[in-house]
Design a protein around this motif. Structure first.
Motif, PDB file in Angstrom:
ATOM      1  N   ALA A  62       8.301  24.080 -46.902  1.00 35.68           N
ATOM      2  CA  ALA A  62       8.641  23.968 -48.322  1.00 35.68           C
ATOM      3  C   ALA A  62       9.893  24.785 -48.606  1.00 35.68           C
ATOM      4  CB  ALA A  62       7.485  24.458 -49.187  1.00 35.68           C
ATOM      5  N   PRO A  63      11.057  24.135 -48.657  1.00 34.05           N
ATOM      6  CA  PRO A  63      12.276  24.854 -49.034  1.00 34.05           C
ATOM      7  C   PRO A  63      12.273  25.178 -50.525  1.00 34.05           C
ATOM      8  CG  PRO A  63      12.739  22.523 -48.736  1.00 34.05           C
ATOM      9  CD  PRO A  63      11.311  22.725 -48.351  1.00 34.05           C
ATOM     10  N   GLU A  64      12.897  26.271 -50.868  1.00 32.04           N
ATOM     11  CA  GLU A  64      12.995  26.651 -52.282  1.00 32.04           C
ATOM     12  C   GLU A  64      14.407  26.395 -52.786  1.00 32.04           C
ATOM     13  OE1 GLU A  64      10.593  29.937 -53.978  1.00 32.04           O
ATOM     14  OE2 GLU A  64      12.548  30.933 -54.097  1.00 32.04           O
ATOM     15  N   ALA A  65      14.502  25.863 -53.977  1.00 34.30           N
ATOM     16  CA  ALA A  65      15.807  25.598 -54.584  1.00 34.30           C
ATOM     17  C   ALA A  65      16.621  26.882 -54.693  1.00 34.30           C
ATOM     18  CB  ALA A  65      15.625  24.966 -55.964  1.00 34.30           C
ATOM     19  N   TYR A  95      22.848  21.847 -51.909  1.00 32.18           N
ATOM     20  CA  TYR A  95      21.471  21.681 -51.441  1.00 32.18           C
ATOM     21  C   TYR A  95      21.363  20.626 -50.336  1.00 32.18           C
ATOM     22  CZ  TYR A  95      20.223  17.793 -54.796  1.00 32.18           C
ATOM     23  OH  TYR A  95      20.115  16.620 -55.514  1.00 32.18           O
ATOM     24  N   VAL A  96      22.268  19.658 -50.302  1.00 32.70           N
ATOM     25  CA  VAL A  96      22.264  18.719 -49.186  1.00 32.70           C
ATOM     26  C   VAL A  96      22.591  19.452 -47.878  1.00 32.70           C
ATOM     27  CG1 VAL A  96      23.509  16.781 -48.146  1.00 32.70           C
ATOM     28  CG2 VAL A  96      22.729  16.633 -50.515  1.00 32.70           C
ATOM     29  N   ALA A  97      23.606  20.313 -47.916  1.00 33.03           N
ATOM     30  CA  ALA A  97      23.965  21.087 -46.727  1.00 33.03           C
ATOM     31  C   ALA A  97      22.821  22.022 -46.316  1.00 33.03           C
ATOM     32  CB  ALA A  97      25.237  21.888 -46.991  1.00 33.03           C
ATOM     33  N   TYR A  98      22.189  22.644 -47.289  1.00 29.89           N
ATOM     34  CA  TYR A  98      21.057  23.549 -47.040  1.00 29.89           C
ATOM     35  C   TYR A  98      19.902  22.801 -46.385  1.00 29.89           C
ATOM     36  CZ  TYR A  98      16.746  25.846 -48.932  1.00 29.89           C
ATOM     37  OH  TYR A  98      15.504  26.390 -49.127  1.00 29.89           O
ATOM     38  N   LEU A  99      19.509  21.652 -46.944  1.00 28.80           N
ATOM     39  CA  LEU A  99      18.384  20.906 -46.403  1.00 28.80           C
ATOM     40  C   LEU A  99      18.707  20.316 -45.032  1.00 28.80           C
ATOM     41  CD1 LEU A  99      17.149  19.174 -49.684  1.00 28.80           C
ATOM     42  CD2 LEU A  99      16.086  21.104 -48.485  1.00 28.80           C
ATOM     43  N   GLN A 101      20.710  21.768 -42.799  1.00 26.59           N
ATOM     44  CA  GLN A 101      20.646  22.891 -41.866  1.00 26.59           C
ATOM     45  C   GLN A 101      19.204  23.286 -41.577  1.00 26.59           C
ATOM     46  OE1 GLN A 101      23.042  26.280 -42.957  1.00 26.59           O
ATOM     47  NE2 GLN A 101      22.170  27.582 -41.376  1.00 26.59           N
ATOM     48  N   LEU A 102      18.383  23.321 -42.624  1.00 23.98           N
ATOM     49  CA  LEU A 102      16.976  23.676 -42.442  1.00 23.98           C
ATOM     50  C   LEU A 102      16.273  22.664 -41.546  1.00 23.98           C
ATOM     51  CD1 LEU A 102      14.454  25.359 -43.162  1.00 23.98           C
ATOM     52  CD2 LEU A 102      14.191  23.921 -45.192  1.00 23.98           C
ATOM     53  N   THR A 103      16.508  21.381 -41.791  1.00 21.37           N
ATOM     54  CA  THR A 103      15.845  20.348 -41.002  1.00 21.37           C
ATOM     55  C   THR A 103      16.320  20.363 -39.559  1.00 21.37           C
ATOM     56  OG1 THR A 103      15.677  18.992 -42.996  1.00 21.37           O
ATOM     57  CG2 THR A 103      15.269  17.902 -40.908  1.00 21.37           C
ATOM     58  N   ASP A 104      17.607  20.579 -39.343  1.00 22.37           N
ATOM     59  CA  ASP A 104      18.115  20.697 -37.971  1.00 22.37           C
ATOM     60  C   ASP A 104      17.369  21.803 -37.220  1.00 22.37           C
ATOM     61  OD1 ASP A 104      19.935  18.691 -38.432  1.00 22.37           O
ATOM     62  OD2 ASP A 104      21.671  20.015 -38.649  1.00 22.37           O
ATOM     63  N   THR A 105      17.156  22.928 -37.905  1.00 22.41           N
ATOM     64  CA  THR A 105      16.457  24.059 -37.290  1.00 22.41           C
ATOM     65  C   THR A 105      15.016  23.709 -36.973  1.00 22.41           C
ATOM     66  OG1 THR A 105      17.867  25.620 -38.491  1.00 22.41           O
ATOM     67  CG2 THR A 105      15.807  26.479 -37.609  1.00 22.41           C
ATOM     68  N   MET A 106      14.331  23.044 -37.908  1.00 22.15           N
ATOM     69  CA  MET A 106      12.939  22.673 -37.697  1.00 22.15           C
ATOM     70  C   MET A 106      12.800  21.652 -36.566  1.00 22.15           C
ATOM     71  SD  MET A 106      11.303  24.503 -39.927  1.00 22.15           S
ATOM     72  CE  MET A 106      12.581  25.741 -39.713  1.00 22.15           C
ATOM     73  N   LEU A 107      13.640  20.629 -36.573  1.00 20.42           N
ATOM     74  CA  LEU A 107      13.528  19.566 -35.577  1.00 20.42           C
ATOM     75  C   LEU A 107      13.854  20.073 -34.173  1.00 20.42           C
ATOM     76  CD1 LEU A 107      15.035  16.498 -37.470  1.00 20.42           C
ATOM     77  CD2 LEU A 107      12.630  17.007 -37.019  1.00 20.42           C
ATOM     78  N   ALA A 108      14.716  21.072 -34.082  1.00 18.60           N
ATOM     79  CA  ALA A 108      15.057  21.631 -32.774  1.00 18.60           C
ATOM     80  C   ALA A 108      13.852  22.291 -32.113  1.00 18.60           C
ATOM     81  CB  ALA A 108      16.191  22.635 -32.918  1.00 18.60           C
ATOM     82  N   TRP A 131      19.501  13.798 -50.904  1.00 18.75           N
ATOM     83  CA  TRP A 131      19.652  14.420 -49.590  1.00 18.75           C
ATOM     84  C   TRP A 131      19.526  13.389 -48.470  1.00 18.75           C
ATOM     85  CZ3 TRP A 131      14.827  16.372 -46.860  1.00 18.75           C
ATOM     86  CH2 TRP A 131      15.136  16.789 -45.550  1.00 18.75           C
ATOM     87  N   LEU A 132      18.485  12.556 -48.508  1.00 17.49           N
ATOM     88  CA  LEU A 132      18.258  11.614 -47.422  1.00 17.49           C
ATOM     89  C   LEU A 132      19.368  10.579 -47.311  1.00 17.49           C
ATOM     90  CD1 LEU A 132      14.397  11.057 -47.584  1.00 17.49           C
ATOM     91  CD2 LEU A 132      15.701  12.438 -45.973  1.00 17.49           C
ATOM     92  N   ALA A 133      20.064  10.326 -48.405  1.00 18.79           N
ATOM     93  CA  ALA A 133      21.208   9.421 -48.343  1.00 18.79           C
ATOM     94  C   ALA A 133      22.308   9.980 -47.457  1.00 18.79           C
ATOM     95  CB  ALA A 133      21.746   9.166 -49.750  1.00 18.79           C
ATOM     96  N   GLN A 134      22.285  11.311 -47.221  1.00 24.10           N
ATOM     97  CA  GLN A 134      23.306  11.963 -46.395  1.00 24.10           C
ATOM     98  C   GLN A 134      22.695  12.744 -45.227  1.00 24.10           C
ATOM     99  OE1 GLN A 134      26.410  14.038 -48.763  1.00 24.10           O
ATOM    100  NE2 GLN A 134      25.232  13.433 -50.560  1.00 24.10           N
ATOM    101  N   ALA A 135      21.396  12.574 -44.992  1.00 23.70           N
ATOM    102  CA  ALA A 135      20.709  13.366 -43.974  1.00 23.70           C
ATOM    103  C   ALA A 135      21.114  12.934 -42.569  1.00 23.70           C
ATOM    104  CB  ALA A 135      19.203  13.254 -44.144  1.00 23.70           C
TER     105      ALA A 135
END
Length: 224
Positions: A62-65, A95-99, A101-108, A131-135
């Motif tokens: 759960a990312p926080e804004a 927030y797109v850049a933040y999400l 980066q967070l997802t890259d870290t989790m998926l790794a 976000w998903l439009a640019q994920a």
């Protein structure tokens, strides 16, 4: 005297997120859940901890804004917001850049075959849609809970996203912010894109529902 000109400077800052469950080579399911306006991730993730406790192959993030504020006056309870109308395009980029980066870290930290569910609640629905439009990855499923694609989202982008990812719309029968007309309009919008969504209803207001959450996880994990 010349008018003042607006400028932007990219800076590093800390972003807070909460996790239920543990990422490992045993992880098969990852949920990324984005809270609504005025909420905090610390409390929002409590709605999902039972899932992670019951299923050791699941982790929930759960990312926080990035913008926090006092909900009333200048003290007391604090909430967070993904964006406001002021400098909105920059906040969306942030927030797109933040999400990402967070997802890259989790998926790794997960096996390549991990199945990712993205859930946005209320304001978080517009957040995850943009976000998903640019994920940099494709989720298994997108859940828009008490929310919808933002009306300013590019039609071509929305079509591309909706045709790639199954969409579930969830809404309480007494939601004070999402009317029956709002829900019907979003269903019609997605039908027109050629992407009819699943619609889940529950007796309740503008809130999450434990039974629906458990059922959604069971469907994708084969636990039902």
């Amino acid at each position: 005297m010349s008018a003042a000109q607006e400028h932007h400077l990219t800076v590093s800052r800390s972003a807070r997120y909460y996790m239920a469950g543990t990422l490992s080579d045993q992880t098969r399911h990852l949920w990324i859940v984005c809270h609504g306006y005025g909420q905090l991730a610390q409390y929002f993730i409590r709605h999902f901890t039972a899932l992670a406790t019951a299923d050791p192959t699941l982790a929930v993030v759960a990312p926080e804004a990035l913008s926090r504020f006092y909900l009333q006056g200048t003290s007391g309870r604090v909430g967070a917001s993904w964006m406001t109308r002021d400098d909105r395009l920059t906040e969306i980029d942030d927030y797109v850049a933040y999400l990402n980066q967070l997802t890259d870290t989790m998926l790794a930290a997960c096996p390549a075959e991990v199945r990712v569910t993205v859930l946005g609640f209320s304001q978080g629905s517009a957040t995850v849609s943009r976000w998903l439009a640019q994920a940099r990855f494709q989720p298994t499923r997108l859940i828009l809970w008490a929310g919808a694609f933002p009306p300013d989202m590019d039609f071509a982008v929305a079509t591309h996203l909706a045709r790639r990812v199954p969409i579930v719309l969830v809404c309480g029968t007494q939601d004070e912010y999402v009317t029956e007309e709002n829900l019907a309009a979003q269903v019609a919008f997605l039908h027109n894109l050629g992407c009819p969504p699943e619609v889940r209803r529950f007796v309740g207001r503008h809130e999450l529902n434990a039974e629906i959450i458990q059922h959604l996880h069971a469907e994708v994990s084969g636990l039902k």
